[in-house]
Design a protein around this motif. Sequence first.
Motif, PDB file in Angstrom:
ATOM      1  N   ARG A  50       0.830  -1.225   0.000  1.00 36.69           N
ATOM      2  CA  ARG A  50       0.000   0.000   0.000  1.00 36.69           C
ATOM      3  C   ARG A  50       0.860   1.270   0.000  1.00 36.69           C
ATOM      4  NH1 ARG A  50      -5.891  -0.227  -0.592  1.00 36.69           N
ATOM      5  NH2 ARG A  50      -6.296  -2.419  -0.316  1.00 36.69           N
ATOM      6  N   PRO A  54      -1.430   3.107  -2.817  1.00 36.09           N
ATOM      7  CA  PRO A  54      -2.581   3.136  -1.898  1.00 36.09           C
ATOM      8  C   PRO A  54      -3.829   2.511  -2.504  1.00 36.09           C
ATOM      9  CG  PRO A  54      -1.529   5.300  -2.029  1.00 36.09           C
ATOM     10  CD  PRO A  54      -0.916   4.456  -3.112  1.00 36.09           C
ATOM     11  N   GLN A  55      -3.847   2.322  -3.824  1.00 41.37           N
ATOM     12  CA  GLN A  55      -5.001   1.687  -4.454  1.00 41.37           C
ATOM     13  C   GLN A  55      -5.017   0.179  -4.217  1.00 41.37           C
ATOM     14  OE1 GLN A  55      -4.021   3.584  -8.436  1.00 41.37           O
ATOM     15  NE2 GLN A  55      -6.170   4.132  -8.265  1.00 41.37           N
ATOM     16  N   LEU A  57      -3.469  -2.048  -5.975  1.00 38.53           N
ATOM     17  CA  LEU A  57      -3.615  -2.658  -7.303  1.00 38.53           C
ATOM     18  C   LEU A  57      -2.261  -2.802  -7.972  1.00 38.53           C
ATOM     19  CD1 LEU A  57      -6.582  -0.433  -8.625  1.00 38.53           C
ATOM     20  CD2 LEU A  57      -6.771  -2.810  -7.846  1.00 38.53           C
ATOM     21  N   ARG A  69       1.876   4.491 -11.238  1.00 37.25           N
ATOM     22  CA  ARG A  69       0.676   3.660 -11.055  1.00 37.25           C
ATOM     23  C   ARG A  69      -0.244   3.812 -12.251  1.00 37.25           C
ATOM     24  NH1 ARG A  69       0.565   7.047  -5.547  1.00 37.25           N
ATOM     25  NH2 ARG A  69       2.169   5.873  -4.430  1.00 37.25           N
ATOM     26  N   GLN A  70      -1.180   2.897 -12.363  1.00 27.67           N
ATOM     27  CA  GLN A  70      -2.186   2.878 -13.430  1.00 27.67           C
ATOM     28  C   GLN A  70      -1.540   2.499 -14.776  1.00 27.67           C
ATOM     29  OE1 GLN A  70      -5.461   2.981 -13.579  1.00 27.67           O
ATOM     30  NE2 GLN A  70      -5.767   3.265 -11.382  1.00 27.67           N
ATOM     31  N   ALA A  73      -1.364   5.002 -17.766  1.00 31.41           N
ATOM     32  CA  ALA A  73      -0.445   6.110 -17.455  1.00 31.41           C
ATOM     33  C   ALA A  73       1.008   5.625 -17.541  1.00 31.41           C
ATOM     34  CB  ALA A  73      -0.742   6.668 -16.069  1.00 31.41           C
ATOM     35  N   PRO A 111     -12.605  -2.849 -15.470  1.00 32.74           N
ATOM     36  CA  PRO A 111     -12.931  -2.433 -14.100  1.00 32.74           C
ATOM     37  C   PRO A 111     -14.103  -3.213 -13.497  1.00 32.74           C
ATOM     38  CG  PRO A 111     -12.715  -0.515 -15.533  1.00 32.74           C
ATOM     39  CD  PRO A 111     -12.677  -1.723 -16.425  1.00 32.74           C
ATOM     40  N   ARG A 116     -11.110  -7.569  -7.227  1.00 31.13           N
ATOM     41  CA  ARG A 116     -11.815  -6.983  -6.069  1.00 31.13           C
ATOM     42  C   ARG A 116     -13.321  -6.921  -6.311  1.00 31.13           C
ATOM     43  NH1 ARG A 116     -11.858  -0.754  -6.275  1.00 31.13           N
ATOM     44  NH2 ARG A 116     -11.854  -0.422  -8.503  1.00 31.13           N
TER      45      ARG A 116
ATOM     46  N   ALA B 100      -2.449   9.138 -13.862  1.00 28.41           N
ATOM     47  CA  ALA B 100      -2.782   8.088 -12.895  1.00 28.41           C
ATOM     48  C   ALA B 100      -3.928   8.544 -11.985  1.00 28.41           C
ATOM     49  CB  ALA B 100      -1.557   7.698 -12.072  1.00 28.41           C
ATOM     50  N   ALA B 104      -7.474   6.855 -11.762  1.00 25.07           N
ATOM     51  CA  ALA B 104      -7.984   6.357 -10.474  1.00 25.07           C
ATOM     52  C   ALA B 104      -9.479   6.646 -10.355  1.00 25.07           C
ATOM     53  CB  ALA B 104      -7.222   6.994  -9.316  1.00 25.07           C
ATOM     54  N   GLU B 108     -11.298   3.139 -12.055  1.00 28.73           N
ATOM     55  CA  GLU B 108     -11.507   2.385 -10.820  1.00 28.73           C
ATOM     56  C   GLU B 108     -12.818   2.723 -10.120  1.00 28.73           C
ATOM     57  OE1 GLU B 108      -9.445   0.051 -10.574  1.00 28.73           O
ATOM     58  OE2 GLU B 108      -7.755   0.819 -11.715  1.00 28.73           O
ATOM     59  N   ILE B 109     -13.331   3.921 -10.328  1.00 24.59           N
ATOM     60  CA  ILE B 109     -14.543   4.312  -9.613  1.00 24.59           C
ATOM     61  C   ILE B 109     -15.747   4.377 -10.556  1.00 24.59           C
ATOM     62  CG2 ILE B 109     -15.654   6.066  -8.169  1.00 24.59           C
ATOM     63  CD1 ILE B 109     -12.897   6.991  -7.249  1.00 24.59           C
ATOM     64  N   TRP B 139     -17.828   1.742  -3.763  1.00 24.93           N
ATOM     65  CA  TRP B 139     -16.735   1.901  -4.733  1.00 24.93           C
ATOM     66  C   TRP B 139     -16.181   3.317  -4.743  1.00 24.93           C
ATOM     67  CZ3 TRP B 139     -14.729  -2.470  -5.415  1.00 24.93           C
ATOM     68  CH2 TRP B 139     -15.499  -3.628  -5.520  1.00 24.93           C
ATOM     69  N   ALA B 146      -8.092   5.922  -1.663  1.00 21.01           N
ATOM     70  CA  ALA B 146      -6.803   5.805  -2.356  1.00 21.01           C
ATOM     71  C   ALA B 146      -6.365   7.160  -2.929  1.00 21.01           C
ATOM     72  CB  ALA B 146      -6.901   4.758  -3.469  1.00 21.01           C
ATOM     73  N   MET B 150      -3.109   9.431  -2.241  1.00 19.55           N
ATOM     74  CA  MET B 150      -2.204   9.821  -3.332  1.00 19.55           C
ATOM     75  C   MET B 150      -2.004  11.340  -3.366  1.00 19.55           C
ATOM     76  SD  MET B 150      -3.763   7.141  -6.151  1.00 19.55           S
ATOM     77  CE  MET B 150      -2.827   7.535  -7.639  1.00 19.55           C
ATOM     78  N   GLU B 153      -0.058  12.460   0.156  1.00 22.61           N
ATOM     79  CA  GLU B 153       1.319  11.996   0.299  1.00 22.61           C
ATOM     80  C   GLU B 153       2.308  12.798  -0.538  1.00 22.61           C
ATOM     81  OE1 GLU B 153       1.618   7.986  -1.397  1.00 22.61           O
ATOM     82  OE2 GLU B 153       1.663   8.812  -3.428  1.00 22.61           O
TER      83      GLU B 153
END
Lengths: 218, 218
Positions: A50, A54-55, A57, A69-70, A73, A111, A116, B100, B104, B108-109, B139, B146, B150, B153
């Motif tokens: 994580r 943090p996702q 994934l 990430r992603q 991207a 997705p 998950r 990214a 996200a 993802e959502i 979701w 996440a 991101m 941080e």
Amino acid sequence: MSERLRLYSYWRSSAAYRVRIGLNLKGLSYETVPVHLVRDGGEQHTPQFRAANPQGLVPVLVHGSRTFRQSMAILEYLDETWPSPPLLPGVARERARVRALAQAVACEIHPLNNLRVLQHLENALGLDADARSQWVRHWIGEGFAAIEAMLAEHPSTGRFCEGDTPSLADCCLIPQVYNARRFKLDMAPYPTIERIEAECLALPAFDAARPENQPDAA
Amino acid sequence: MSERLRLYSYWRSSAAYRVRIGLNLKGLSYETVPVHLVRDGGEQHTPQFRAANPQGLVPVLVHGSRTFRQSMAILEYLDETWPSPPLLPGVARERARVRALAQAVACEIHPLNNLRVLQHLENALGLDADARSQWVRHWIGEGFAAIEAMLAEHPSTGRFCEGDTPSLADCCLIPQVYNARRFKLDMAPYPTIERIEAECLALPAFDAARPENQPDAA
């Protein structure tokens, strides 16, 4: 740009598979850091992982001291950092078409079917294995019908999704076909997708990226 | 580049909302072609609309004689065609971060919560309105946790997702917050997202793109 590349990957993750193809097409060597998505409740949920994402994934690409990430991207980053051979065409309207095809997989199909979501369908909604497979086939089938039409309608579809060289779109499409076969979707209604899959898998870059050719394959 | 721009849109579609923000940030005038996603079974399913997009999804952007699909691909096309003000930073690693963050949301959502998925949960799985809202909040909550991490941080988070100018990431995030509020998600755990939302909605480009400010708003 000689900094080390490390890919947090899981052999059967189709998003990680996309990035493996891209790395191979660019001729980049990288270290695979396996993240087992199922064992012990899933290594993607550990605090260590994580911290990298943090996702929770995969994939995550580490380039030197930087973390990416992603999958789409990451592929664009690879393309900007190592431009040859390109993953995107030179003309804006063609780039838009390639990105739209990639997103038709990465935003509309995958997705809904990743681990998950299948776990949530089982644990929160009580769907059994058959019902979960039916869910997966429903969304891949709907998505592939649209992609098949987008490929079949367009004069710039060639050996690959766009012209005669593989692109970001192929990096996303081929792993989704792997998933479709895993969930026993009948591919007969999608002849253009099947033709492009055969073209891609004949290339060493795609072949080496296949799930079964990964160091962590079961 | 003076060819006419037409956007197939639905006021409450968060994917269309992303593109409206991008068009406004670029200062581009465009014609809205409303596609009512609910009335009469959904105008996105008519043969006429399917000819513009076999996916049966908004937004679709028509620029002169060319048709563009998928909101993130459209936003990148806008950015390449009208580079100022930019929707992506000038450095590859920062572009990767912005993409990214956008993904996200967009990978993802939103794919789990759009209209066709909610209709499938109702019609194929028999979920009632409460269970569907719970699905949506689940979701968005997981995704926002996440994204909040991101953003919190990273030193390059500024007034907006990346630095002090709005980017592709903000174009995707703000419509998702609209959806979160619509489904009554408690936003308290996501203070950075809420702060960025307030910054964005204070800008005329975002304000004019809001669902309630569209010509087809109910």
